[in-house]
Design a protein around this motif. Structure first.
Motif, PDB file in Angstrom:
ATOM      1  N   GLN A  62      64.523  50.579 -53.231  1.00 23.59           N
ATOM      2  CA  GLN A  62      64.975  49.421 -52.803  1.00 23.59           C
ATOM      3  C   GLN A  62      63.622  48.354 -53.050  1.00 23.59           C
ATOM      4  OE1 GLN A  62      67.140  49.167 -48.983  1.00 23.59           O
ATOM      5  NE2 GLN A  62      67.529  51.080 -49.120  1.00 23.59           N
ATOM      6  N   GLU A  63      62.496  49.142 -53.502  1.00 19.30           N
ATOM      7  CA  GLU A  63      61.258  48.257 -53.600  1.00 19.30           C
ATOM      8  C   GLU A  63      61.292  47.404 -54.655  1.00 19.30           C
ATOM      9  OE1 GLU A  63      57.686  50.672 -53.430  1.00 19.30           O
ATOM     10  OE2 GLU A  63      58.675  51.816 -51.270  1.00 19.30           O
ATOM     11  N   LYS A  64      60.967  46.082 -54.791  1.00 17.11           N
ATOM     12  CA  LYS A  64      60.989  45.502 -55.741  1.00 17.11           C
ATOM     13  C   LYS A  64      59.614  45.352 -56.424  1.00 17.11           C
ATOM     14  CE  LYS A  64      65.495  43.375 -54.808  1.00 17.11           C
ATOM     15  NZ  LYS A  64      65.977  44.107 -55.650  1.00 17.11           N
ATOM     16  N   ALA A  65      58.490  45.326 -55.719  1.00 15.12           N
ATOM     17  CA  ALA A  65      57.188  45.012 -55.754  1.00 15.12           C
ATOM     18  C   ALA A  65      56.379  45.822 -54.693  1.00 15.12           C
ATOM     19  CB  ALA A  65      56.984  43.590 -55.932  1.00 15.12           C
ATOM     20  N   PHE A  66      54.964  46.196 -55.149  1.00 14.33           N
ATOM     21  CA  PHE A  66      54.132  47.082 -54.523  1.00 14.33           C
ATOM     22  C   PHE A  66      52.676  46.560 -54.322  1.00 14.33           C
ATOM     23  CE2 PHE A  66      51.674  50.707 -54.154  1.00 14.33           C
ATOM     24  CZ  PHE A  66      51.845  51.444 -53.050  1.00 14.33           C
ATOM     25  N   LEU A  67      52.145  46.658 -53.597  1.00 12.27           N
ATOM     26  CA  LEU A  67      50.686  46.464 -53.629  1.00 12.27           C
ATOM     27  C   LEU A  67      49.946  47.230 -52.710  1.00 12.27           C
ATOM     28  CD1 LEU A  67      48.658  43.208 -53.808  1.00 12.27           C
ATOM     29  CD2 LEU A  67      47.678  44.835 -52.553  1.00 12.27           C
ATOM     30  N   GLY A  68      49.240  48.463 -53.112  1.00  7.75           N
ATOM     31  CA  GLY A  68      48.571  49.564 -52.439  1.00  7.75           C
ATOM     32  C   GLY A  68      47.181  49.358 -52.300  1.00  7.75           C
ATOM     33  N   THR A  69      46.517  49.606 -51.236  1.00 11.66           N
ATOM     34  CA  THR A  69      45.010  49.287 -51.075  1.00 11.66           C
ATOM     35  C   THR A  69      44.663  50.590 -50.277  1.00 11.66           C
ATOM     36  OG1 THR A  69      45.099  47.176 -50.881  1.00 11.66           O
ATOM     37  CG2 THR A  69      43.180  48.173 -50.458  1.00 11.66           C
ATOM     38  N   PRO A  70      43.651  51.243 -50.988  1.00 10.92           N
ATOM     39  CA  PRO A  70      42.891  52.540 -49.933  1.00 10.92           C
ATOM     40  C   PRO A  70      42.224  52.061 -48.725  1.00 10.92           C
ATOM     41  CG  PRO A  70      41.810  52.159 -52.020  1.00 10.92           C
ATOM     42  CD  PRO A  70      43.082  51.294 -51.934  1.00 10.92           C
ATOM     43  N   ILE A  71      42.453  52.944 -47.805  1.00 11.87           N
ATOM     44  CA  ILE A  71      41.608  52.801 -46.623  1.00 11.87           C
ATOM     45  C   ILE A  71      40.476  53.625 -46.728  1.00 11.87           C
ATOM     46  CG2 ILE A  71      41.889  53.001 -44.076  1.00 11.87           C
ATOM     47  CD1 ILE A  71      44.769  52.509 -44.103  1.00 11.87           C
ATOM     48  N   MET A  72      39.233  53.077 -46.812  1.00 12.44           N
ATOM     49  CA  MET A  72      37.965  53.898 -47.001  1.00 12.44           C
ATOM     50  C   MET A  72      37.435  54.097 -45.834  1.00 12.44           C
ATOM     51  SD  MET A  72      38.545  54.641 -50.049  1.00 12.44           S
ATOM     52  CE  MET A  72      36.996  55.631 -50.589  1.00 12.44           C
ATOM     53  N   TYR A  73      37.185  55.420 -45.541  1.00  8.90           N
ATOM     54  CA  TYR A  73      36.114  55.853 -44.326  1.00  8.90           C
ATOM     55  C   TYR A  73      35.012  56.918 -44.737  1.00  8.90           C
ATOM     56  CZ  TYR A  73      35.045  57.118 -39.460  1.00  8.90           C
ATOM     57  OH  TYR A  73      34.476  57.339 -38.183  1.00  8.90           O
ATOM     58  N   HIS A  74      33.639  56.618 -44.340  1.00 14.75           N
ATOM     59  CA  HIS A  74      32.414  57.323 -44.832  1.00 14.75           C
ATOM     60  C   HIS A  74      33.000  57.821 -46.385  1.00 14.75           C
ATOM     61  CE1 HIS A  74      31.786  58.584 -40.469  1.00 14.75           C
ATOM     62  NE2 HIS A  74      31.197  57.492 -40.784  1.00 14.75           N
ATOM     63  N   HIS A  75      33.101  57.109 -47.176  1.00 12.51           N
ATOM     64  CA  HIS A  75      33.235  57.128 -48.755  1.00 12.51           C
ATOM     65  C   HIS A  75      34.486  58.016 -49.065  1.00 12.51           C
ATOM     66  CE1 HIS A  75      29.454  55.397 -49.045  1.00 12.51           C
ATOM     67  NE2 HIS A  75      28.984  56.160 -48.179  1.00 12.51           N
ATOM     68  N   GLN A  76      35.388  58.332 -48.012  1.00 14.78           N
ATOM     69  CA  GLN A  76      36.665  58.943 -48.166  1.00 14.78           C
ATOM     70  C   GLN A  76      37.820  58.161 -48.205  1.00 14.78           C
ATOM     71  OE1 GLN A  76      36.716  62.597 -45.918  1.00 14.78           O
ATOM     72  NE2 GLN A  76      35.189  63.586 -47.258  1.00 14.78           N
ATOM     73  N   CYS A  77      38.817  58.440 -48.913  1.00 12.20           N
ATOM     74  CA  CYS A  77      40.266  57.587 -48.546  1.00 12.20           C
ATOM     75  C   CYS A  77      40.966  58.618 -47.523  1.00 12.20           C
ATOM     76  CB  CYS A  77      41.185  57.703 -49.980  1.00 12.20           C
ATOM     77  SG  CYS A  77      42.665  56.783 -49.874  1.00 12.20           S
ATOM     78  N   VAL A  78      40.951  57.543 -46.441  1.00 11.04           N
ATOM     79  CA  VAL A  78      41.821  58.398 -45.203  1.00 11.04           C
ATOM     80  C   VAL A  78      43.364  57.986 -45.204  1.00 11.04           C
ATOM     81  CG1 VAL A  78      39.758  58.704 -44.068  1.00 11.04           C
ATOM     82  CG2 VAL A  78      41.013  56.554 -43.737  1.00 11.04           C
TER      83      VAL A  78
END
Length: 596
Positions: free
Chosen positions: A94-110
């Motif tokens: 059902q998704e028509k568009a998407f914008l995803g952003t990584p959450i970084m913590y101590h140089h890692q994606c959490v």
């Protein structure tokens, strides 16, 4: 239900993250989903509010890509991106568009914060604001980490994050409590309102919309904002978020010079947009006469909105819960008008319906009958209408018994009925029966102070109806349209705004170059500019000498057009408005140059 596995650092503060997701969704008007690095859904809004704490399916290639690469991912048209190619859920997505952003913590994606469009309107919002949303969510993500994950002891940090997020928005934002006192105003809002933080925070504020109706619940509206002794006209949206009012100001604001001092006087009438003196007086008069059962006649040029006024009278009357029946006397053939108005019984004439037909007058029983273009009603029907008014009953075609009716008649005309009476085309006795309460609707050229209000009203109306982005309007365009004579009145202005929202590039401002050439070149319908700069126009308009000066002016215009391909730049150099430039091009037969 959260499974019994070691909780990720995001899942450990899940309630705060869910609150954060809800507020982010309200601000951006998109759906929000937040997952951790193990693909467990931590928070979500709308469709994504289900199955919190459960692991997502193996088809989540987009989220896996962001976690593995630690890079942002934008998809403007889902299912067509290479990452979607092997997704097993592609057809049902059902998704028509998407914008995803990584959450970084101590140089890692959490985890990942996702903005998701489920509707075409949301899809357009992402497509039109990719860079802005990207920078915004990246900034929010960094705050999110530093304020939450680094210090989990205080649950109140969510409010600090929300305020920091709003402070960095390019849109003006006001947060108002239920007590109508301002709790927060970001820098952009203070700039738009021309006020300091001390002048706003804690002050009682009121929002009065100048447009009404369900069509505008989620769109931009013009609001008269009142605080202290000030009134400001601001375009924006008012949202209820967690027992507080959030007012999001539009990127493009009006610069209206309209007198708003009496904006709250008189009844608030849907679709009757206008605060000029004539419109305020008309609204007050409508408020006084609406409860009366007396007949009303509305006089006004074509396109001035006579039916809008008729409907306003009906809504403010005691008949508002009963029918409002409108008929255009000029649009129905004479031979059909009688049966339409009065109805007929079974077998009244050849071709009649076997069940007969209830006429519009009877259909309006206990309500209001609006007869538009009453001056075009045939004389024979005028006599029958007069009898109906006097006897309060109708005689359907072919009927032997009259039918009692209780109606209020509101009529409208663009003609001079007194002249029609003198020519024998309209009955004098009917005229006096219908003209008990006369109302005159001013043409748009007499309402120049309302033109900017109407411009934004129709921009809002048409962008909302067509699902387009709300554009700004260059002040030069506003000033030009204020000088335009508007032979087609409000209908012409509405049609022009619908045209412009279709042709203006998404997110840009309507400038003079977008106006239809026939509008700009129709100098006969435009008043001359009230004041011209002391440049070349000073000679051509204010000095005598004619021929030599005209040759000089022609040469100056020709030279400017040769130097600039953009006519706006040429007009700026010459010190004249672009509308004046187009008139000069036409005057001096520089059409060839104009076409270049």
């Amino acid at each position: 239900m959260i499974p019994s596995i070691p909780l990720s650092i995001l899942m450990q503060i899940q309630p705060q993250i869910q609150q954060f997701a809800s507020m982010l969704s309200s601000v951006l008007q998109l759906e929000v989903e937040i997952i951790d690095s193990a693909l467990y859904r931590v928070a979500g809004t709308g469709l994504f509010n289900k199955k919190i704490g459960q692991k997502l399916s193996t088809g989540s290639q987009l989220l896996r890509y962001i976690i593995e690469t630690q890079k942002e991912k934008v998809i403007t048209h889902s299912r067509f991106d290479p990452l979607c190619e092997n997704c097993g859920n592609k057809e049902a997505c059902q998704e028509k568009a998407f914008l995803g952003t990584p959450i970084m913590y101590h140089h890692q994606c959490v985890g990942v914060i996702s903005l998701v469009a489920l509707t075409h309107e949301q899809q357009k919002r992402i497509n039109d604001n990719i860079q802005e949303f990207s920078d915004y969510v990246r900034h929010v993500s960094s705050i999110f980490v530093s304020r939450f994950l680094c210090d989990r002891s205080s649950g109140g940090n969510i409010h600090k994050i929300f305020l920091t997020m709003m402070e960095n928005m390019d849109q003006g934002v006001l947060v108002v409590g239920n007590d109508q006192k301002v709790k927060f105003a970001n820098h952009t809002a203070l700039k738009i309102m021309d006020a300091s933080r001390g002048q706003m925070i804690g002050k009682t504020i009121q929002f009065q919309p100048l447009t009404f109706g369900d069509n505008f619940k989620h769109g931009h509206m013009q609001h008269v904002i009142t605080f202290d002794d000030r009134k400001e006209l601001i375009i924006g949206q008012l949202h209820m978020v967690q027992d507080q009012w959030l007012f999001l100001m539009a990127f493009h604001q009006s610069h209206s010079s309209a007198d708003l001092s009496a904006a709250q006087e008189g009844p608030q009438i849907e679709a009757m947009v206008g605060e000029c003196r004539a419109m305020r007086q008309l609204k007050k008069l409508i408020g006084r006469v609406a409860p009366s059962p007396s007949s009303v006649m509305i006089a006004g040029e074509s396109g001035t909105g006579k039916e809008v006024v008729a409907r306003a009278i009906h809504k403010l009357s005691g008949r508002q819960a009963k029918p409002f029946i409108a008929i255009n006397c000029a649009a129905i053939p004479e031979q059909l008008l009688e049966s339409e108005l009065f109805g007929y019984v079974k077998g009244a004439f050849t071709g009649a319906s076997a069940n007969g037909k209830v006429g519009l007058i009877q259909a309006a029983n206990q309500g209001t009958l609006f007869l538009d273009e009453i001056g075009d009603m045939p004389l024979t029907l005028q006599a029958k209408l007069l009898r109906t008014i006097e006897s309060r009953e109708i005689q359907p075609v072919g009927a032997s018994c009259p039918v009692p009716v209780d109606i209020r008649i509101i009529s409208a005309t663009h003609q001079n009925l007194e002249q029609c009476i003198a020519k024998g085309k309209f009955r004098e006795d009917l005229y006096y029966r219908l003209n008990v309460i006369p109302l005159r609707l001013p043409p748009l050229r007499e309402r120049r102070d309302d033109i900017e209000l109407l411009i934004h009203y129709f921009l809002n109306l048409h962008t909302h109806r067509l699902g387009l982005v709300y554009p700004g309007v260059a002040q030069e365009v506003v000033e030009f349209l204020k000088r335009y004579a508007w032979p087609g009145n409000i209908r012409e202005l509405s049609n022009l705004m619908e045209y412009l929202v279709n042709v203006v590039p998404s997110g840009e401002i309507i400038d003079m170059a977008l106006l239809p050439p026939n509008l700009v070149s129709g100098s006969g319908n435009v008043e001359p500019e009230a004041e011209l700069p002391r440049t070349m126009t000073t000679l051509s308009f204010h000095e005598e000498g004619g021929t030599a000066l005209e040759k000089m002016e022609r040469q100056m215009i020709n030279d400017a057009l040769a130097r600039y391909s953009n006519k706006k730049q040429a007009a700026d150099e010459l010190g004249i408005g672009i509308a004046t430039l187009y008139r000069k091009i036409k005057k001096y037969s520089l059409a060839g140059r104009d076409a270049e």
